[in-house]
Design a protein around this motif. Structure first.
Motif, PDB file in Angstrom:
ATOM      1  N   SER A 520      -5.746 -20.049  -6.924  1.00 18.54           N
ATOM      2  CA  SER A 520      -4.247 -20.319  -6.703  1.00 18.54           C
ATOM      3  C   SER A 520      -3.896 -21.674  -6.794  1.00 18.54           C
ATOM      4  N   SER A 554      -8.435 -11.131  -4.788  1.00 17.50           N
ATOM      5  CA  SER A 554      -7.726  -9.981  -4.900  1.00 17.50           C
ATOM      6  C   SER A 554      -6.601 -10.209  -5.999  1.00 17.50           C
ATOM      7  N   MET A 556      -3.805 -10.611  -8.543  1.00 12.72           N
ATOM      8  CA  MET A 556      -2.479 -10.555  -8.471  1.00 12.72           C
ATOM      9  C   MET A 556      -1.865 -10.064  -9.794  1.00 12.72           C
TER      10      MET A 556
ATOM     11  N   ASP B  49       3.409  -8.989  -5.597  1.00  9.19           N
ATOM     12  CA  ASP B  49       1.979  -9.271  -5.304  1.00  9.19           C
ATOM     13  C   ASP B  49       1.986 -10.286  -3.999  1.00  9.19           C
ATOM     14  N   LEU B  50       3.130 -10.996  -4.036  1.00  7.50           N
ATOM     15  CA  LEU B  50       2.997 -12.067  -3.000  1.00  7.50           C
ATOM     16  C   LEU B  50       3.421 -11.161  -1.522  1.00  7.50           C
ATOM     17  N   ASP B  52       2.698  -8.154  -0.893  1.00  7.01           N
ATOM     18  CA  ASP B  52       1.647  -7.350  -0.476  1.00  7.01           C
ATOM     19  C   ASP B  52       0.780  -8.375   0.204  1.00  7.01           C
ATOM     20  N   LYS B  53       0.641  -9.605  -0.352  1.00  6.72           N
ATOM     21  CA  LYS B  53      -0.266 -10.248   0.444  1.00  6.72           C
ATOM     22  C   LYS B  53       0.196 -10.726   1.886  1.00  6.72           C
ATOM     23  N   ASN B  54       1.585 -11.108   1.687  1.00  5.56           N
ATOM     24  CA  ASN B  54       2.200 -11.836   2.999  1.00  5.56           C
ATOM     25  C   ASN B  54       2.599 -10.682   3.960  1.00  5.56           C
ATOM     26  N   TRP B  56       0.519  -8.585   5.264  1.00 11.71           N
ATOM     27  CA  TRP B  56      -0.483  -8.696   6.411  1.00 11.71           C
ATOM     28  C   TRP B  56      -0.448  -9.990   7.383  1.00 11.71           C
ATOM     29  N   LEU B  57       0.115 -10.837   6.874  1.00  2.00           N
ATOM     30  CA  LEU B  57      -0.009 -12.192   7.457  1.00  2.00           C
ATOM     31  C   LEU B  57       1.074 -12.024   8.770  1.00  2.00           C
TER      32      LEU B  57
END
Lengths: 1435, 123
Positions: A520, A554, A556, B49-50, B52-54, B56-57
């Motif tokens: 990233s 994972s 993207m 994408d982000l 989906d990542k964020n 969970w945070l």
């Protein structure tokens, strides 16, 4: 970032290698040129050391260098132009394309399965070229020349002289201020003298001696004898010698080419090396033309003066690019190193090794040591001095810093010999020899110094290299300082505005981060560097960023896709079309079918465009196709643009292959299951009075109910034709095939009769579509007339109009988002098998304003504009899926579809074709009205026609007349104002008595065995010749119920010749008749009590007929006249009218009711005897002066028809009932005597005013009387809908239907009547007892013998009877037992005895009856007759 | 340029089409951006994408701007059923957007309660 061939640990050392300059004499250059290589190029493949090298660092530690590589290059005195570099990079990237058969990696992320090529060779070659072509700059020394090879040839006249010349030249370049560019590491550059010796041509002895001389002069360490060209190049190169240059070849040629193009700025070393300008031309020629002229006989001939065009001067540098391209192409065929043997290769390798070991490394070692010593000695002093001065000044001059800073960024701050630069120099040297520990510490120190001095460019360089060397340190004692890199990049970019350096920094850093799996961060770095100034760089970096996203732990995926799109966009801006296309295609994998329609459309559109420009037309077409066929959210204008682009591309495709098969077009959509096929001619429009049969047409909507009706009708008629049995291979004729019809068989079409195919188009776009030259596409297998199949199956496709004529629709416009059907016709002229494949058309759109208003509905007025718009020719296939099979278990469990053959008709031989026209056919009738019309039958085919029949569900509606002679005029024109009935003028005297005639029902086509619905049409010759026509009268009777009636006629006919495939043909007609209420007739019949009938032996009846004019609404109808009432029965007839009303004509105005009473008699026995059972007796009672002969057509026809339809109804009801009862004849007998089969026909005339003309309408109503005393109606009574019953949850008790006849029925068994004087005068004072004779008439109504018991005893139980004052008694026998024969009348003489005057009821005798052959069962019942009152008077 | 918004609801399966899509442009710019409508989709799609990542945070349903492209911010809101509301906006206005998301969430819940609505199908 994509995977690379080199790991980062290899990449970075290879990117920063010691640079060595090469300066060749022209003679030496010539020697190498024999191999089509320059000297530097010659060395290139061998410039990597295969063995480890040792050197000592300043601390005398042994340091091992592995895989050292050196870069030898010709001296170029000008810094490379940015434009040239850009061009070079561009070419490198476009030259490197993904390999064709590259196996792509499949990455699965979530729902996505992506095919991604893991490597990006174009990026690697870009990076390599980019790093190599970095211009040397002042703030760093990595690509400064460390040494210089001076190369001369042994064949030169004065080699040693030459060497010193070269040495001077080098010195001049380095130290003369004219030449700023080739940067040199340190002032005293290592000079290495190389003597080239051509083994095949030169004198070995001489070379050796020169070498000896050199050794003496320059020392063994500083010179080398390199022997090359061990074989003559003109020898055929049949020996396979590895060509290590090939991998450098293309790049080199490009480089060369570039150097040409950039012309003035590139000067090869030899140009400068020789002071004599004479040789310059030749050399220039050689270098310039070496490549283009490689086809010359022998390279040695180069010495000769070359063609004048090349020798003019340097102006020919500006060569057109095209010729250079040819150069490049021609270049690929050259074998490099043709004069070199493997030994020569080894020698070169040896040479490099020797040079590095003996010359370069010791030089480097020495330099490092010197620098180190300098630094050590100066350290204490300078550092303290520096810091002191710094403190001294900086404290007070803080604001000046910013100015300082600015200055630093742009200009050079340090003089070349500044101590800070010495550190940097040492660091760079250490770095070059892979001594990263030392390099790091030096860089670190330098960085601090530079930062202190605010020399940002220098600081950034130091930071960058510090970070890199920290990363490369063996064993990695400290983590990679990524922030160094970030600062460096930022500084380069923002402060120094030097994108090239920033880019290098990013490339290195990203690679390092990638190796540490920090994807990233790498992506962020790469993305940050994308900018407007270089599309190619941005594209490549974005692509790498995209790869970073997909390679994350994972993945993207969507980020990947997005950046791929961005990269593709940049690629296309940079002119890298193939790469752009590849990027878009990869991104497409993510977006495909996910419903992000706008994005998908955009990608498809771009793919289409790029593919088109790359001439990948098929891809372009399919991409554009995608945009168009999906439900689009795009605006109309956008869609129009898409469509135009698509058409344009398509046009190009089709122009490429004009003879190829027609392409499949995606638009408009075809709803193939909605395709309808119609066989036969179009329906003719109504022609004046003539009205053609409706038949079947495409305009009719499918209606399952009616099609079922038609099917039943056809089955009926076929059954009749085949003597009651439907043949097993019978299939209902289908003229119109659609998705509901049975399409499992091949339909049959008749030759010379058109086939119409209706294709349902739908335009999904917001742009109107124009189809031109629309026609059907078909395939035909003709069948020879001889009957046997043609062995070689000729398949004709379209165009052959001799076999099949095809109709072409010239213009067909489909508006935006419209569904429209097109009807296309084929005219088969030959028998055989036809297959309709699809439609072929030109697809186009309407340009300009037409799209906006979209009203272009009238095709005619836009013709001019249509032709302007672009169109492409293509086809679309019609493939119809049959119904899903669901019969067997296997079919149920799997999904299988049956065939659908509606588009594959078999053309059969000629068949007759009937057309039916109706003349004077009414549309509105009164209920029961009789109207005469004419039917015309025309045979329009070339075959005679026979067996014409008509079938209808409503046979009571029409008749063609019976078998009796037709008296009415045959032609319709003569029948004006003529009654539909057959009439006879009678004298008025006979009006009260009935005129009797008789007719058999068989004459009217109503038999028992035949189906009444099927009526043969009485054709005069029973055959209709081709082209002949026949007019027949036809009577119609308005149905009894008011409302709109649709009446279906099915005409059935056959060919005279028997055809195996088509046995018969049919023609349908649906007549729509609107009826309005006219008369309502109700009738009852009851037994007459009078017995004193002279002739009537079997009893007589009274018939009451009530006629009501129910026509209220019709203003036109004035009044109804009842002109005649007829009876028709097998056993009864009307005898006379009982009530003679004054109103002779029996007028009935609106809502008026009239009552008629008639006397009916049983027919005479002798009449009955002569009659067959089917003979009906008609009796007419006339109210006018004309008798309508009711036993003739059409009156009797309609009577019989209504009778039979009535019978049908009742039979259905009775059948259950009758079955039960049939076992008990007795009961039936009893019932029978209650039954009567009298039918009343009421004939009327209605006076109607229409258009100020008085019309007389005629009609008739039928009443069927069955039961004595029960009212019957002329039309079926509306039955009240049965009330909703409560739901019963228990079983209803089995109600036993009593087999006993009801009381009422039994009471009718015997008819009694008392005959007595109404008043009787008796002198009571004379005689106290009054005797009155009373006659009791008993008549047996049944047909069986009946035992009768007459009981005269008073048995009245009712209290009223008891109260009667003064009763009477019967005298004489009080009980009689009699047996009455069938229909016998018996009279019984009784005597009644009265004692008082008064009124008495004589009806006291109780009559019991029983059937004589029954025992006791029915011994009940009495006559509940009216009170028979007698008045006894006293006189 | 400022003041344009793009709002999209995406179902929680990758393969389903967007559930709802809406664009709001400042009045004077209504026509000019027509060519770039697909860009919004690209941005929103990439931001998933982000998101989906964020998601969970964070404990909140409202995720602050998760992504940024040039001048465009991407804010997101993830419902309990993982429906993802995504908003593209070019001015920072967290409160307003948060309120908007909450309002839309309420509406969405009401809509999803409709027995005839099949989850993840386009509204």
């Amino acid at each position: 970032m994509a995977q690379c061939v080199q790991s980062v640990q290899e990449l970075i050392p290879d990117s920063f290698v010691p640079c060595v300059a090469a300066l060749c004499s022209d003679e030496a250059e010539r020697l190498t040129r024999l191999n089509h290589l320059s000297f530097a190029e010659l060395l290139k493949p061998f410039s990597r050391l295969t063995s480890e090298v040792h050197m000592r660092d300043p601390n005398n530690q042994l340091h091992i260098i592995k895989n050292l590589k050196i870069a030898v290059s010709n001296i170029i005195t000008q810094p490379p132009q940015p434009g040239a570099i850009r061009k070079l990079l561009n070419d490198v990237v476009s030259g490197s394309q993904p390999a064709e058969g590259l196996v792509a990696n499949v990455i699965t992320a979530g729902d996505y399965d992506l095919n991604i090529s893991a490597t990006t060779p174009w990026f690697e070659s870009y990076r390599e070229t980019f790093l190599q072509s970095m211009p040397a700059s002042d703030h760093e020394f990595l690509n400064h020349y460390l040494a210089c090879m001076l190369v001369a040839s042994s064949s030169e006249a004065e080699p040693v002289e030459q060497f010193s010349k070269l040495s001077h030249e080098q010195h001049r370049i380095q130290h003369n201020s004219d030449y700023s560019y080739p940067k040199w590491f340190i002032p005293n550059t290592l000079k290495y003298y190389v003597l080239l010796h051509d083994v095949s041509a030169g004198d070995e002895q001489r070379a050796e001696s020169i070498y000896e001389e050199m050794k003496q002069k320059y020392g063994t360490q500083g010179c080398y004898l390199l022997k090359i060209n061990s074989r003559a190049s003109n020898r055929a190169s049949d020996e396979q010698i590895p060509d290590p240059w090939s991998q450098y070849l293309q790049k080199n040629s490009i480089q060369n080419q570039d150097s040409y193009e950039d012309g003035p700025c590139t000067i090869t070393s030899n140009k400068n090396s020789d002071s004599n300008l004479l040789s310059l031309d030749g050399l220039d020629n050689e270098v310039k033309d070496g490549l283009p002229n490689n086809f010359r006989a022998h390279p040695l001939q180069l010495d000769q003066p070359s063609d004048p065009s090349n020798s003019i001067d340097g102006t020919d540098h500006v060569k057109p690019a095209s010729s250079l391209h040819e150069t490049k192409k021609g270049n690929t065929g050259i074998i490099h190193g043709a004069c070199l043997t493997l030994t020569d290769h080894d020698r070169i390798r040896q040479f490099i090794q020797e040079f590095t070991f003996r010359g370069l490394l010791p030089h480097i070692e020495k330099t490092i040591r010197q620098l180190n010593d300098q630094l050590m000695s100066r350290k204490g002093l300078s550092r303290s001095l520096f810091s002191a001065t710094k403190k001294w000044f900086s404290g007070s001059k803080v604001p000046e810093k910013s100015i300082n800073e600015l200055k630093n960024t742009s200009g050079l701050l340090y003089p070349p010999e500044a101590p800070e630069l010495q550190i940097r120099k040492m660091a760079d040297l250490c770095f070059l020899v892979q001594h990263y520990d030392l390099a790091y510490s030096c860089y670190h120190t330098a960085k601090k110094d530079f930062l202190n001095d605010q020399a940002m460019l220098y600081a950034a360089g130091a930071l960058e290299m510090a970070a890199v060397s920290a990363f490369l340190q063996p064993g990695a004692p400290r983590p990679y300082p990524a922030h160094y890199m970030d600062t460096a990049i930022q500084t380069y970019r923002d402060i120094c505005k030097n994108m090239v350096l920033a880019e290098r920094c990013v490339l290195l850093s990203a690679e390092i981060l990638k190796s540490q799996s920090k994807y990233s961060e790498a992506a962020a770095l790469l993305i940050r560097l994308t900018s407007e100034d270089s599309d190619l760089r941005s594209a490549l970096l974005l692509e790498q960023a995209a790869h970073c996203f997909i390679n994350m732990k994972s993945p993207m995926v969507r980020k990947y896709a997005f950046h791929m799109i961005l990269a593709g966009h940049r690629f296309s801006k940079a002119g890298q079309k193939k790469h752009a296309l590849r990027c878009y295609c990869q991104a497409m994998q993510v977006y495909k079918g996910k419903g992000w329609s706008l994005a998908e459309d955009h990608i498809n559109f771009t793919i289409g465009r790029q593919s088109y420009t790359l001439r990948q037309l098929d891809n372009a077409v399919s991409a554009f196709r995608h945009i168009l066929i999906n439900e689009s959210k795009q605006s109309a204008a956008q869609q129009g643009a898409f469509l135009r682009e698509y058409l344009y591309v398509y046009k190009n495709v089709s122009q490429l292959s004009p003879d190829g098969p027609l392409p499949q077009l995606p638009l408009p959509y075809i709803n193939s299951s909605a395709t309808r096929v119609f066989f036969g001619h179009d329906r003719r429009p109504a022609d004046g009075e003539k009205q053609a049969a409706t038949h079947v047409s495409l305009d009719q909507e499918y209606d399952s109910e009616s099609s079922q009706q038609w099917r039943e009708l056809e089955e009926q008629v076929v059954a009749v034709v085949n003597k009651g049995i439907i043949p097993s291979n019978f299939h209902p004729t289908q003229y119109c095939l659609n998705s509901y019809s049975d399409n499992s068989r091949f339909p049959l079409a008749v030759v010379e009769e058109p086939i119409t195919v209706e294709v349902a188009f739908r335009n999904p776009l917001k742009v109107p579509l124009l189809l031109t030259d629309l026609s059907l596409l078909w395939k035909f297998q003709p069948k020879a007339f001889s009957g046997k199949d043609n062995e070689e199956v000729k398949e004709l496709v379209t165009s052959q109009s001799a076999m099949i004529g095809t109709e072409v629709i010239s213009e067909f416009l489909i508006n935006c988002e419209e569904s429209k059907v097109a009807r296309l016709k084929l005219f088969p002229h030959h028998i055989g098998e036809l297959h309709i494949l699809g439609v072929v058309y030109n697809l186009g759109t309407i340009q300009g304003s037409m799209t906006v208003d979209g009203i272009g509905a009238l095709p005619g007025c836009h013709t001019g504009k249509y032709s302007l718009s672009m169109s492409v020719r293509g086809r679309q296939d019609l493939e119809i899926q049959g119904p899903r099979l669901n019969n067997t278990k296997e079919e149920k469990t799997s999904v299988k579809y049956g065939p659908d053959r509606r588009l594959d008709p078999i053309i059969t031989e000629e068949m007759p074709l009937l057309e039916v026209f109706f003349i004077h056919f009414p549309t509105g009738l009164l209920c029961g009205e009789i109207r005469k019309a004419y039917v015309e039958f025309v045979n329009v085919s070339k075959c005679p026609l026979a067996g014409l029949k008509v079938v209808s569900k409503r046979p009571e509606f029409f008749t063609f007349g019976g078998n009796t002679a037709v008296l009415t005029p045959l032609s319709p024109s003569a029948s004006e104002n003529c009654s539909a009935y057959k009439t006879v003028v009678t004298d008025s005297t006979s009006m009260c008595t009935a005129l009797v005639s008789s007719a058999s029902s068989v004459d009217f086509g109503i038999g028992i065995e035949s189906q009444p619905e099927v009526i043969p049409v009485p054709l005069p010759d029973s055959v209709l010749k081709p082209g002949a026509s026949v007019q027949l009268p036809m009577w119609l009777r308005g149905p009894d119920e008011e409302g709109v009636h649709e009446i279906n006629f099915l005409f059935y006919y056959e060919s005279v010749k028997k055809q195996p495939k088509i046995r018969h043909r049919i023609l349908r007609h649906t007549a729509v008749i609107c009826t309005s209420r006219s008369l309502n007739v109700r009738a009852t019949v009851c037994r007459s009590n009078s017995l004193e009938d002279e002739e009537g032996r079997g009893g007589n009846m009274l018939v009451f007929v009530d006629v009501e004019n129910t026509n209220t609404s019709e203003a036109g109808v004035k009044e109804f006249h009842i002109v005649q009432i007829s009876s028709s029965s097998k056993h009864w007839k009307l005898q006379k009218s009982v009530n003679l009303s004054e109103n002779k004509d029996a007028k009935l105005a609106s809502r008026e009711k009239g009552k008629f009473c008639f006397k009916a008699l049983r027919c005479k026995e002798k009449e009955a005897a002569t009659q067959t059972s089917e003979k009906y007796t008609f009796a007419d009672i006339i109210f006018g002066n004309e008798q309508i002969i009711s036993s003739a057509s059409p009156c009797a026809d309609f009577f019989y028809r209504s009778l039979s339809s009535e019978l049908k109804k009742t039979q259905a009801q009775l059948s259950v009932y009758a079955e039960k009862q049939s076992t008990e004849d007795a009961v039936r007998l009893i019932q029978k005597c209650n039954e009567v089969d009298l039918n009343i026909i009421v004939l009327w005339k209605a006076y109607v005013v229409e258009d100020n003309k008085q019309l007389i309408l005629e009609g008739q109503h039928h009443v069927i009387l069955r039961t004595v005393g029960k009212e019957a109606f002329s039309y079926p009574q509306k039955q009240d809908p049965p009330e909703m019953e409560l739901l019963k949850f228990f079983r209803s008790e089995n109600t036993t239907v009593s087999s006993r006849p009801s009381v009422e029925q039994l009471s009718n068994l015997i008819k009694t009547s008392l005959h007595y004087p109404e008043s009787f005068n008796h002198p009571f004072h004379q005689k106290s007892l009054c005797l009155v004779p009373v006659t009791l008439l008993l008549s047996n109504c049944s047909k069986a013998d009946v035992d009768v018991i007459v009981d005269l005893r008073h048995k009245t139980t009712s209290p009223e009877a008891l109260e009667i004052h003064g009763s009477f008694t019967w005298l004489g026998q009080t009980q009689y037992k009699l047996q009455l024969k069938s229909q016998e009348i018996h009279s019984l003489q009784l005597k009644a005895c009265f004692v008082h005057t008064g009124v008495y009821n004589l009806g006291t005798p109780r009559v019991f009856a029983k059937l004589s052959d029954q025992v006791t069962v029915f011994e009940t019942s009495q006559q509940n007759s009216m009170p028979a009152l007698i008045i006894i008077n006293n006189v | 340029m400022s003041g344009s918004f793009y709002f999209i609801i995406v179902g929680h399966w990758l393969s389903t089409p967007p559930v709802f899509e809406m664009e709001s442009l400042p009045a004077e710019k209504a026509e000019s951006k027509d060519d770039h409508r697909h860009l919004n989709q690209f941005l929103a799609h990439a931001a998933l994408d982000l998101v989906d990542k964020n998601m969970w945070l964070s404990n909140n349903m409202y995720l602050k701007p998760v992504d940024k492209f040039n001048v465009c911010f991407v804010s997101a809101f993830v419902t309990a059923g993982h429906m993802r509301f995504i908003m593209l906006h070019d001015i920072r206005q967290e409160d307003g957007i948060k309120n908007f998301f909450t309002d839309v969430y309420n509406l969405y819940i009401k809509f999803a309660m409709n027995p005839f609505y099949e989850p993840n199908s386009p509204i």
